[in-house]
Design a protein around this motif. Structure first.
Motif, PDB file in Angstrom:
ATOM      1  N   GLU A 199      -0.315   6.179  -6.340  1.00 13.99           N
ATOM      2  CA  GLU A 199      -1.228   6.927  -5.475  1.00 13.99           C
ATOM      3  C   GLU A 199      -2.684   6.687  -5.827  1.00 13.99           C
ATOM      4  O   GLU A 199      -3.536   6.562  -4.944  1.00 13.99           O
ATOM      5  N   THR A 241      -6.242  -0.906  -0.614  1.00 18.07           N
ATOM      6  CA  THR A 241      -6.602  -0.862   0.799  1.00 18.07           C
ATOM      7  C   THR A 241      -7.948  -1.548   1.016  1.00 18.07           C
ATOM      8  O   THR A 241      -8.111  -2.367   1.933  1.00 18.07           O
ATOM      9  N   ILE A 268       0.833  -1.213   0.000  1.00 22.09           N
ATOM     10  CA  ILE A 268       0.000   0.000   0.000  1.00 22.09           C
ATOM     11  C   ILE A 268       0.865   1.260   0.000  1.00 22.09           C
ATOM     12  O   ILE A 268       0.524   2.263  -0.647  1.00 22.09           O
ATOM     13  N   LYS A 294      -3.951   3.365  -4.281  1.00 18.31           N
ATOM     14  CA  LYS A 294      -3.860   3.104  -2.847  1.00 18.31           C
ATOM     15  C   LYS A 294      -5.223   2.769  -2.239  1.00 18.31           C
ATOM     16  O   LYS A 294      -5.374   1.774  -1.517  1.00 18.31           O
TER      17      LYS A 294
END
Length: 422
Positions: free
Chosen positions: A247, A254, A242, A250
């Motif tokens: 970006e 998650t 992660i 992410k």
């Protein structure tokens, strides 16, 4: 009006034509390593290429077909288009086919219908009919799977063979060839071979029921499929992934690591199913190969509680895609993610760069389960989050990762004895 021929007249005609030798035996040829049926019909030479490769097994299949063709010819009931529906020659014999169809109906009306039918119902014709009748009750993804199996495996093997002439030996030899290693070293898995055999079993059973013959697919058990171990990531590996992933991905990973959602569920998640007030995710639809469908099972239709980590990830994702798409995770154009694209362009390069052993993205689901178990969450709660109807599968698959929870290390009994001074 021409009267229908009687049973006796059919038999006399059959004997006369056989003795006078009006029919020229068909032969089997080869073109580009594919078998060809070579025969004459109304003094026209007909050569029909099949999709069967030249080998002893396929030659035997074609010999069975030829016997059926010759039988129809002897009774003047040969309908060209029934045997070779895609052939250009079929148009040439259209008028003859219409007349032959009538004669066949007249002649065989004196015989048991099931015997007449099965002699000329080819696998490919019946398989197409079976598919059309059943496709309406299948999901789009399953329709694609069955269509692929029919086109790639079953029709090339059995397409030109009459349904009632397919034997148990034919089926077993076909399965054995599927399971053999190819020249490039690749081999179909036992699980995939079983998937190929399933529609074959269903088609033969339906044909046997309709046309009154015994299905040859009896007492044929599925191939043994070895149990595959799950390979979840450790909490340290999850954190590393992660932290290092792009970006814009992410939040996606998650959610996948900490909800246990399947690939199709996360890729099909829509904002209307995200309830921030109650902090739950409603699993109601899935995205399978670009088709929006219902969940895999009734148990998969569920509510997943958001941890604070998942809640924050979805809030962040809302700023990214909330205004441009109904889908939570989407492309720059607002369309759903393509799991193959994510795997090849994001997942694989990331694991390679981090020096982690490659594991399928689906292992994120297994990771969620093992992390919940290790944290001491109630098994019943975990099963509901995963979409399992009971905890049985949970313990069968994941128990080795948390021996203290399943009492396999004896520590619980030791504590009980010590606390009670026994």
């Amino acid at each position: 009006m021409k009267k229908p021929c009687t049973k006796a007249q059919c038999a006399i005609g059959f004997t006369f034509l056989w003795l006078t030798g009006e029919f020229v035996m068909a032969s089997i040829g080869v073109r580009n390593n594919k078998l060809v049926v070579d025969f004459r019909h109304f003094d026209v030479r007909c050569r029909e290429q099949t999709e069967l490769e030249d080998n002893p097994t396929n030659r035997r299949k074609l010999e069975k077909l030829i016997k059926t063709i010759e039988g129809d010819m002897r009774l003047d009931c040969f309908v060209y288009r029934d045997y070779f529906p895609g052939s250009a020659k079929a148009k040439q014999f259209a008028r003859h086919d219409d007349e032959a169809s009538k004669r066949k109906a007249e002649c065989f009306s004196h015989y048991q219908p099931s015997v007449a039918k099965t002699d000329h119902v080819l696998f490919q014709s019946f398989a197409d009919e079976w598919y059309e009748e059943n496709a309406v009750r299948w999901k789009n993804s399953y329709q694609q799977t069955i269509s692929f199996i029919l086109k790639s495996y079953l029709k090339p093997e059995f397409g030109t063979v009459p349904m009632n002439l397919i034997t148990k030996a034919d089926i077993l030899k076909f399965r054995a060839r599927l399971g053999k290693e190819k020249d490039d070293g690749k081999k179909l898995s036992a699980d995939f071979v079983n998937h190929v055999m399933t529609p074959l079993r269903m088609i033969l059973a339906e044909a046997a029921d309709r046309h009154g013959f015994r299905t040859p697919f009896e007492n044929i058990k599925p191939l043994r499929v070895d149990k595959t171990d799950v390979e979840p990531f450790s909490l340290e590996e999850v954190k590393l992934i992660i932290d290092e992933v792009r970006e814009d991905f992410k939040p996606y990973f998650t959610v996948r690591f900490f909800t246990g959602m399947r690939t199709s569920e996360s890729d099909g998640l829509k904002w209307k199913y995200v309830d921030f007030d109650r902090r739950i995710i409603l699993v109601r639809e899935t995205n399978v190969n670009g088709f929006m469908e219902t969940t895999k099972t009734l148990g998969s239709y569920r509510e997943i509680q958001m941890s604070s980590l998942v809640y924050e990830a979805l809030k962040l994702q809302q700023h990214i895609s909330g205004k441009r798409s109904e889908f939570v995770f989407c492309t720059s154009k607002g369309t759903p993610l393509d799991h193959r694209n994510v795997r090849d362009r994001i997942w694989k390069p990331l694991l390679e760069r981090l020096g982690l052993t490659y594991r399928r993205p689906y292992q994120t689901r297994h990771t969620a389960a093992t992390l919940w178990l290790a944290a001491g969450e109630a098994p019943e709660w975990i099963a509901r989050q995963m979409g399992h109807s009971t905890t049985k599968m949970l313990f069968e698959i994941y128990s080795r990762f948390v021996p203290n929870l399943t009492r396999q290390d004896g520590s619980a009994m030791e504590r009980l004895l010590n606390e009670n001074q026994i």
